[in-house]
Design a protein around this motif. Structure first.
Motif, PDB file in Angstrom:
ATOM      1  N   TYR A   5       0.839  -1.201   0.000  1.00  0.00           N
ATOM      2  CA  TYR A   5       0.000   0.000   0.000  1.00  0.00           C
ATOM      3  C   TYR A   5       0.875   1.252   0.000  1.00  0.00           C
ATOM      4  O   TYR A   5       0.611   2.214  -0.738  1.00  0.00           O
TER       5      TYR A   5
ATOM      6  N   TRP B  39       2.302   1.810  -3.434  1.00  0.00           N
ATOM      7  CA  TRP B  39       1.283   2.368  -4.326  1.00  0.00           C
ATOM      8  C   TRP B  39       1.030   3.845  -4.012  1.00  0.00           C
ATOM      9  O   TRP B  39       0.970   4.684  -4.920  1.00  0.00           O
ATOM     10  N   ALA B  40       0.886   4.158  -2.732  1.00  0.00           N
ATOM     11  CA  ALA B  40       0.578   5.539  -2.328  1.00  0.00           C
ATOM     12  C   ALA B  40       1.687   6.496  -2.735  1.00  0.00           C
ATOM     13  O   ALA B  40       1.423   7.613  -3.212  1.00  0.00           O
TER      14      ALA B  40
ATOM     15  N   GLU C  53       1.621   7.027  -6.521  1.00  0.00           N
ATOM     16  CA  GLU C  53       0.489   7.861  -6.940  1.00  0.00           C
ATOM     17  C   GLU C  53       0.514   9.250  -6.312  1.00  0.00           C
ATOM     18  O   GLU C  53      -0.407  10.038  -6.517  1.00  0.00           O
ATOM     19  N   GLU C  54       1.558   9.525  -5.526  1.00  0.00           N
ATOM     20  CA  GLU C  54       1.688  10.815  -4.838  1.00  0.00           C
ATOM     21  C   GLU C  54       0.465  11.115  -3.981  1.00  0.00           C
ATOM     22  O   GLU C  54      -0.037  12.243  -3.931  1.00  0.00           O
ATOM     23  N   ASP C  55      -0.032  10.095  -3.327  1.00  0.00           N
ATOM     24  CA  ASP C  55      -1.153  10.254  -2.413  1.00  0.00           C
ATOM     25  C   ASP C  55      -0.739  11.138  -1.234  1.00  0.00           C
ATOM     26  O   ASP C  55       0.391  11.029  -0.739  1.00  0.00           O
ATOM     27  N   PRO C  56      -1.609  12.032  -0.755  1.00  0.00           N
ATOM     28  CA  PRO C  56      -1.240  12.915   0.363  1.00  0.00           C
ATOM     29  C   PRO C  56      -0.832  12.169   1.630  1.00  0.00           C
ATOM     30  O   PRO C  56      -0.085  12.698   2.451  1.00  0.00           O
ATOM     31  N   SER C  57      -1.326  10.942   1.785  1.00  0.00           N
ATOM     32  CA  SER C  57      -1.001  10.167   2.987  1.00  0.00           C
ATOM     33  C   SER C  57       0.200   9.254   2.785  1.00  0.00           C
ATOM     34  O   SER C  57       0.469   8.385   3.625  1.00  0.00           O
ATOM     35  N   ALA C  58       0.957   9.442   1.705  1.00  0.00           N
ATOM     36  CA  ALA C  58       2.033   8.513   1.366  1.00  0.00           C
ATOM     37  C   ALA C  58       3.102   8.429   2.446  1.00  0.00           C
ATOM     38  O   ALA C  58       3.547   7.338   2.805  1.00  0.00           O
TER      39      ALA C  58
END
Length: 390
Positions: free
Chosen positions: A293, A296-297, A300-305
């Motif tokens: 996870y 992936w985060a 994807e440059e997810d804010p919670s990475a």
């Protein structure tokens, strides 16, 4: 996110396992552990031929341009094989060059890294063995158009074979990332004791080492942010390695429990042993979920990475050690012997526990991000020191 690997990712995993099973047998791991560098040119070039040294390096710089999930797939198989050498340190340094380097610097360093022609490492830790960026004390002094470096960096992985050392330092403007190439005048490298013989640690001594100001990484951007990003990439690869190690310990322990006879029956038939194996499976699968996870985060440059990365590292740091402990307990006395390969993975678990910060460090980092809303690296709590064999 998709909770299963794609077909190309599964093929990559299968290919990596086949390659490492063939090229990195336990006997070879032990042989390299006994060497001064844990490095083998032939094995390194074979890894480069697979494209792994350029796995996440952009295609325009000779890499494959894949994401961190693909990196995790390969790194998991590396951890399963207990791969020695400079892959992790070179990967982390390459991630920093990609984030902090200028166009010319990326072309200069990334292409030979992707081709397997250049090995690199990050010189970060000092006497406090703290992974907090604000506790870096080595000062870079400006003199004309150059920087002068005098001081020490400790626990630097693979420094003896690295063609490039990126020294994390401070100058009057803040963080400075200085490239020091092998053979630089005033640079000396000394081995340090380490619990894990597959990853050699070194003391790097700098005596009036000169670095041109134009060569500094991050001069045109956010050096701190680039360093955080590179350390997160290193964390992802390390966590995936730890998952692979856990899987090896689990598989080996379950097989042993099926075949070891005690009181006229396989020890795997006893409930106490079954509980140990079930707990090992739970920890391994939980670590795998957290790691993939986070990969992936971050891709994807997810804010919670960043939080996801710290959750994965905090969990894996504790879980790998505990899985190795349970494996030794099920094996009994043979699990403590030099002849059994389990000791290789136990030592790897202990050294990996503190690399890039231990569980306490990352829990504090999560607290700072979520509870206090502070910037990454602003806290001053010091994590436990890296494993040095003491």
């Amino acid at each position: 996110m998709d909770f299963d690997l794609s077909k190309p990712q599964k093929l990559l995993k299968h290919s990596a396992r086949e390659f490492l099973t063939r090229e990195c047998k336990p006997a070879r791991v032990r042989e390299l552990m006994e060497s001064d560098t844990a490095h083998d040119d032939k094995l390194w070039q074979s890894i480069a031929d697979q494209g792994w040294t350029g796995l996440i390096i952009p295609e325009e710089h000779g890499g494959l341009g894949l994401g961190l999930v693909e990196l995790a797939v390969v790194a998991e198989e590396m951890g399963r094989a207990c791969l020695p050498g400079a892959f992790l340190s070179t990967l982390t340094a390459a991630a920093l060059v990609d984030r902090a380097g200028s166009v010319a610097q990326r072309a200069k360093y990334l292409e030979p890294i992707a081709a397997g022609e250049l090995k690199a490492t990050l010189a970060f830790l000092e006497e406090g063995a703290s992974w907090v960026i604000d506790e870096v004390k080595l000062k870079a002094t400006r003199e004309g158009g150059n920087f002068q470096l005098s001081g020490k960096k400790l626990f630097v992985p693979d420094a003896e074979i690295a063609d490039l050392l990126i020294c994390v330092t401070r100058d009057r403007n803040g963080l400075a990332l200085l490239p020091v190439e092998r053979g630089a005048e005033g640079l000396s490298v000394k081995p340090m004791p380490s619990m894990d013989g597959t990853r050699k640690l070194h003391e790097v001594v700098l005596e009036s080492v000169t670095v041109a100001e134009a060569d500094v990484f991050g001069a045109d951007g956010d050096a701190r942010g680039a360093l955080h990003g590179a350390l997160d990439v290193g964390c992802i690869a390390l966590c995936a390695e730890m998952v692979g190690g856990m899987q090896w310990v689990l598989d080996t322990t379950v097989e042993y429990a099926k075949t070891r006879q005690q009181f006229g029956r396989a020890i795997g038939s006893f409930q106490a042993v079954q509980h140990q194996c079930a707990d090992m499976l739970l920890m391994t699968e939980s670590a795998r979920s957290a790691t993939y996870y986070a990969a992936w985060a971050l891709t994807e440059e997810d804010p919670s990475a960043s939080v996801a990365v710290s959750i994965a590292k905090a969990y894996c740091s504790d879980a790998y050690r505990e899985v190795a402990n349970r494996g030794i307990q099920v094996h009994g006395g043979i699990g403590f012997t030099w002849e059994h390969d389990l000791q290789l993975y136990y030592k790897r678990s202990k050294s990996s526990e503190t690399l890039f910060g231990d569980a306490t460090f990352h829990r504090e980092r999560i607290a700072r991000i979520i509870v206090d809303g502070g910037a990454l690296g602003d806290h001053v709590s010091e994590p436990r020191a890296v494993a040095t064999g003491s």
